[in-house]
Motif scaffolding. Structure first.
Motif, PDB file in Angstrom:
ATOM      1  N   ARG A 447      -6.805  13.943 -29.532  1.00 58.09           N
ATOM      2  CA  ARG A 447      -6.700  15.114 -28.660  1.00 58.09           C
ATOM      3  C   ARG A 447      -6.834  14.720 -27.192  1.00 58.09           C
ATOM      4  NH1 ARG A 447      -9.883  18.924 -26.167  1.00 58.09           N
ATOM      5  NH2 ARG A 447     -11.829  17.927 -26.816  1.00 58.09           N
ATOM      6  N   LEU A 448      -7.759  13.806 -26.909  1.00 62.59           N
ATOM      7  CA  LEU A 448      -8.023  13.400 -25.525  1.00 62.59           C
ATOM      8  C   LEU A 448      -7.214  12.173 -25.103  1.00 62.59           C
ATOM      9  CD1 LEU A 448     -11.909  13.822 -25.656  1.00 62.59           C
ATOM     10  CD2 LEU A 448     -10.279  15.338 -24.522  1.00 62.59           C
ATOM     11  N   ARG A 449      -6.515  11.573 -26.069  1.00 64.51           N
ATOM     12  CA  ARG A 449      -5.779  10.315 -25.819  1.00 64.51           C
ATOM     13  C   ARG A 449      -6.692   9.289 -25.144  1.00 64.51           C
ATOM     14  NH1 ARG A 449       0.120  10.478 -25.868  1.00 64.51           N
ATOM     15  NH2 ARG A 449       0.788  12.469 -26.772  1.00 64.51           N
ATOM     16  N   ALA A 450      -7.840   9.088 -25.751  1.00 62.06           N
ATOM     17  CA  ALA A 450      -8.864   8.211 -25.177  1.00 62.06           C
ATOM     18  C   ALA A 450      -9.409   7.278 -26.249  1.00 62.06           C
ATOM     19  CB  ALA A 450      -9.999   9.047 -24.590  1.00 62.06           C
ATOM     20  N   ASN A 451      -9.446   5.992 -25.936  1.00 63.65           N
ATOM     21  CA  ASN A 451     -10.101   5.010 -26.807  1.00 63.65           C
ATOM     22  C   ASN A 451     -10.735   3.929 -25.934  1.00 63.65           C
ATOM     23  OD1 ASN A 451      -7.926   3.439 -26.011  1.00 63.65           O
ATOM     24  ND2 ASN A 451      -6.956   3.391 -28.024  1.00 63.65           N
ATOM     25  N   GLY A 452     -11.215   2.862 -26.539  1.00 60.29           N
ATOM     26  CA  GLY A 452     -11.897   1.829 -25.778  1.00 60.29           C
ATOM     27  C   GLY A 452     -11.037   1.204 -24.700  1.00 60.29           C
ATOM     28  N   ALA A 453      -9.773   0.941 -25.024  1.00 57.57           N
ATOM     29  CA  ALA A 453      -8.880   0.312 -24.052  1.00 57.57           C
ATOM     30  C   ALA A 453      -8.615   1.231 -22.872  1.00 57.57           C
ATOM     31  CB  ALA A 453      -7.569  -0.093 -24.721  1.00 57.57           C
ATOM     32  N   SER A 454      -8.366   2.513 -23.141  1.00 55.44           N
ATOM     33  CA  SER A 454      -8.083   3.434 -22.033  1.00 55.44           C
ATOM     34  C   SER A 454      -9.312   3.590 -21.147  1.00 55.44           C
ATOM     35  CB  SER A 454      -7.605   4.787 -22.573  1.00 55.44           C
ATOM     36  OG  SER A 454      -8.647   5.476 -23.239  1.00 55.44           O
ATOM     37  N   TRP A 455     -10.504   3.636 -21.750  1.00 64.73           N
ATOM     38  CA  TRP A 455     -11.721   3.748 -20.944  1.00 64.73           C
ATOM     39  C   TRP A 455     -11.900   2.506 -20.073  1.00 64.73           C
ATOM     40  CZ3 TRP A 455     -16.030   0.959 -19.927  1.00 64.73           C
ATOM     41  CH2 TRP A 455     -17.021   1.600 -19.174  1.00 64.73           C
ATOM     42  N   GLN A 456     -11.727   1.314 -20.654  1.00 65.96           N
ATOM     43  CA  GLN A 456     -11.888   0.090 -19.865  1.00 65.96           C
ATOM     44  C   GLN A 456     -10.928   0.060 -18.679  1.00 65.96           C
ATOM     45  OE1 GLN A 456     -12.386  -3.803 -21.779  1.00 65.96           O
ATOM     46  NE2 GLN A 456     -12.368  -2.741 -23.748  1.00 65.96           N
ATOM     47  N   VAL A 457      -9.664   0.365 -18.932  1.00 68.69           N
ATOM     48  CA  VAL A 457      -8.656   0.300 -17.873  1.00 68.69           C
ATOM     49  C   VAL A 457      -8.944   1.338 -16.790  1.00 68.69           C
ATOM     50  CG1 VAL A 457      -6.215   0.725 -17.370  1.00 68.69           C
ATOM     51  CG2 VAL A 457      -6.858  -0.723 -19.311  1.00 68.69           C
ATOM     52  N   ASP A 458      -9.248   2.571 -17.191  1.00 74.20           N
ATOM     53  CA  ASP A 458      -9.495   3.619 -16.206  1.00 74.20           C
ATOM     54  C   ASP A 458     -10.742   3.308 -15.372  1.00 74.20           C
ATOM     55  OD1 ASP A 458      -7.292   4.918 -17.195  1.00 74.20           O
ATOM     56  OD2 ASP A 458      -8.416   6.425 -18.329  1.00 74.20           O
ATOM     57  N   THR A 459     -11.780   2.803 -16.013  1.00 73.01           N
ATOM     58  CA  THR A 459     -13.016   2.489 -15.291  1.00 73.01           C
ATOM     59  C   THR A 459     -12.815   1.302 -14.353  1.00 73.01           C
ATOM     60  OG1 THR A 459     -14.363   3.436 -17.059  1.00 73.01           O
ATOM     61  CG2 THR A 459     -15.440   1.846 -15.598  1.00 73.01           C
ATOM     62  N   TYR A 460     -12.097   0.305 -14.805  1.00 72.29           N
ATOM     63  CA  TYR A 460     -11.771  -0.855 -13.959  1.00 72.29           C
ATOM     64  C   TYR A 460     -11.021  -0.416 -12.697  1.00 72.29           C
ATOM     65  CZ  TYR A 460      -8.839  -4.898 -12.610  1.00 72.29           C
ATOM     66  OH  TYR A 460      -8.170  -5.879 -11.921  1.00 72.29           O
ATOM     67  N   HIS A 461     -10.046   0.466 -12.858  1.00 71.23           N
ATOM     68  CA  HIS A 461      -9.278   0.899 -11.682  1.00 71.23           C
ATOM     69  C   HIS A 461     -10.124   1.770 -10.751  1.00 71.23           C
ATOM     70  CE1 HIS A 461      -5.361  -0.888 -12.383  1.00 71.23           C
ATOM     71  NE2 HIS A 461      -5.540  -0.663 -13.678  1.00 71.23           N
ATOM     72  N   ARG A 462     -11.078   2.514 -11.315  1.00 73.27           N
ATOM     73  CA  ARG A 462     -12.021   3.244 -10.464  1.00 73.27           C
ATOM     74  C   ARG A 462     -12.827   2.254  -9.611  1.00 73.27           C
ATOM     75  NH1 ARG A 462     -13.792   8.435 -12.394  1.00 73.27           N
ATOM     76  NH2 ARG A 462     -11.884   9.567 -12.964  1.00 73.27           N
ATOM     77  N   ALA A 463     -13.234   1.150 -10.235  1.00 72.27           N
ATOM     78  CA  ALA A 463     -14.004   0.141  -9.502  1.00 72.27           C
ATOM     79  C   ALA A 463     -13.168  -0.498  -8.391  1.00 72.27           C
ATOM     80  CB  ALA A 463     -14.519  -0.921 -10.466  1.00 72.27           C
ATOM     81  N   LEU A 464     -11.897  -0.759  -8.675  1.00 72.64           N
ATOM     82  CA  LEU A 464     -11.013  -1.293  -7.632  1.00 72.64           C
ATOM     83  C   LEU A 464     -10.862  -0.296  -6.492  1.00 72.64           C
ATOM     84  CD1 LEU A 464      -8.102  -2.922  -9.718  1.00 72.64           C
ATOM     85  CD2 LEU A 464     -10.006  -4.105  -8.590  1.00 72.64           C
TER      86      LEU A 464
END
Length: 501
Positions: A447-464
């Motif tokens: 439903r949320l289209r969210a898993n470990g890979a999507s969380w890692q990528v999104d959080t990494y780009h927030r850090a950048l």
């Protein structure tokens, strides 16, 4: 590969003798199958999880020998790299509250291991590939100090005859070389075992192959390697290339890799063991004293040690396993598709979905593999690794019209596969509350289209975006991942980014 193996050189005669023993073992397996000597149905499953060691800074720690000494439990063992461990859960019967039981055992064991690791400035991180790993971490000097790993590395490097080449093009491109198989240690996975009768083996294996892509799409958790953002699940291409003993000329001839998806649906377990002998030269030609055919002639059950050892050096994503328990032989399908993590709840949800779905598909009168070309299943696997939960997969069209159509993985799961998985868990007599809880985790990921890979990528780009450089962003992402993993709520509930200071 857990046998006691002593390092030493192999002579040409060793390989000839080993090949002869392998042939005898295969004949022995054929006899056991024809004589129906295998264990009756017991609905047994097993679970293994490979783990990483990282410090409070998010960086890998080469401390597995010290950590294992402190844990002092046979449930925890070495893995290929000094920053790896493996935890093994004893077989459980698939029924009742088994998934809650498994979750509690895992939480208890991992919490204990984490406390012991902290004594040497390390911690347990359950993740497909540790984002902070660098090329300098995966070298032969950092292989675990175990003879079988040294031998395997030496034999694979000699078979290759030149450096191993990693070339993975995803969001970014990684090109790297290695003189050893050490980059394989970056891959940490979950292995799901299911004991099956010989008559059921082919149906279960085919079902597992058909849904491997769906498992990857839902469970992807390995988007980074050596500082590069690659595929959503980068383990499969990394594992294949890190263990590829074929020089380019043999690849061009169509010689099969030792890590592969396969090339056809099967009708028996014997076919897979026979293929392993036909296609793959032995890497560890170590002969046991047992004469398997004599043991059979005398009414006993052979260990088939050479066959088991050789089978462990062919890295199918769904591997056939021969084993003995209390002197009775059995067969298992070992599902090696999933990355580790992110949390115990996520691991158990992945397991519940797999065991339920495979049961339902194997029970169908017109199973999916009779309608889905094997080439489509292989293409699906590649697409799921590249795109994770955003993947589109080929799947048989409903109704009698036939053919396959491309459908978003999340839609396929929501509309068709989750109801099947629920029916399969009911067939295993799983408690409805367990069924609904863990399949509910899968439903929410979709439903949320969210898993470990999507969380890692999104959080990494927030850090950048916050101004961190690449290495700092990866370290911050890893530290935050470790914090949330310890809290234990499923990954689809994790907030992206970092808490306010």
């Amino acid at each position: 590969m857990g046998e006691k193996i002593v390092a030493g050189a192999f002579a040409p005669s060793d390989r000839q003798a080993y090949r002869e023993k392998l042939t005898q073992c295969l004949t022995g397996l054929e006899r056991l199958l024809s004589e129906r000597r295998f264990d009756r149905p017991r609905n047994l499953m097993g679970l293994e999880i490979e783990l990483n060691l990282a410090g409070s800074d998010g960086m890998p720690r080469m401390r597995n020998a010290e950590v294992l000494q402190r844990i002092a439990s046979r449930d925890f063992q070495t893995e290929l790299g000094m920053f790896n461990l493996e935890v093994n859960i004893l077989p459980h019967r698939l029924s009742g509250r088994v998934f809650d039981q498994l979750a509690e055992e895992l939480r208890t064991g991992l919490a204990y291991a984490h406390r012991k690791a902290a004594e040497v400035d390390a911690g347990i991180v359950m993740i497909g590939i540790l984002p902070t790993l660098g090329r300098h971490d995966v070298v032969s000097a950092n292989l675990s100090d175990v003879d079988r790993y040294t031998l395997l590395n030496d034999q694979m490097a000699a078979a290759r005859g030149e450096e191993f080449v990693l070339d993975i093009e995803g969001v970014e491109r990684l090109v790297s070389t290695s003189a050893s198989i050490a980059p394989e240690s970056a891959c940490t996975s979950v292995q799901l075992h299911l004991q099956v009768t010989p008559d059921r083996f082919a149906d279960v294996w085919n079902a597992a192959q058909a849904v491997a892509s769906v498992q990857i799409a839902l469970g992807a958790n390995s988007p980074f390697l050596f500082g590069k953002e690659l595929w959503r699940e980068s383990r499969p291409p990394l594992f294949q290339q890190a263990t590829d003993v074929r020089p380019p000329e043999l690849r061009n001839q169509g010689v099969r890799p030792r890590t592969w998806f396969g090339e056809r649906w099967i009708s028996s377990a014997y076919e897979l063991f026979e293929e392993n002998l036909r296609y793959y030269p032995p890497l560890l030609p170590i002969c046991d004293e047992e004469d398997p055919l004599r043991v059979l002639d005398e009414g006993g059950v052979p260990t088939l040690a050479e066959l088991v050892l050789h089978n462990g050096t062919v890295y199918r994503w769904n591997r056939p396993v021969y084993g003995l328990a209390a002197g009775v032989p059995h067969l298992r399908v070992e599902n090696r598709v999933l990355p580790a993590g992110p949390t115990v709840v996520d691991v158990i949800a992945n397991a519940a979905f797999y065991y339920g779905l495979v049961r339902a598909l194997a029970d169908e009168s017109r199973p999916v593999w009779t309608k889905l070309p094997f080439e489509a299943a292989a293409e699906n696997f590649d697409a799921a690794c590249r795109h994770g939960i955003e993947a589109e997969l080929l799947w048989p069209r409903p109704g009698r019209s036939g053919g396959v159509a491309k459908v978003p993985a999340v839609k396929l799961v929501q509309d068709e596969l989750l109801p099947l998985a629920a029916a399969g868990l009911d067939a295993w007599n799983i408690e409805p509350s367990d069924r609904d809880r863990y399949l509910g985790v899968i439903e929410e990921r979709c439903r949320l289209r969210a898993n470990g890979a999507s969380w890692q990528v999104d959080t990494y780009h927030r850090a950048l975006e916050a101004g961190l450089a690449r290495e700092g962003a990866l370290a911050a992402t890893t530290r935050r991942y470790g914090e949330l993993m310890q809290v234990g709520e499923p990954v689809h509930t994790w907030p992206v980014g970092f808490p306010a200071p």
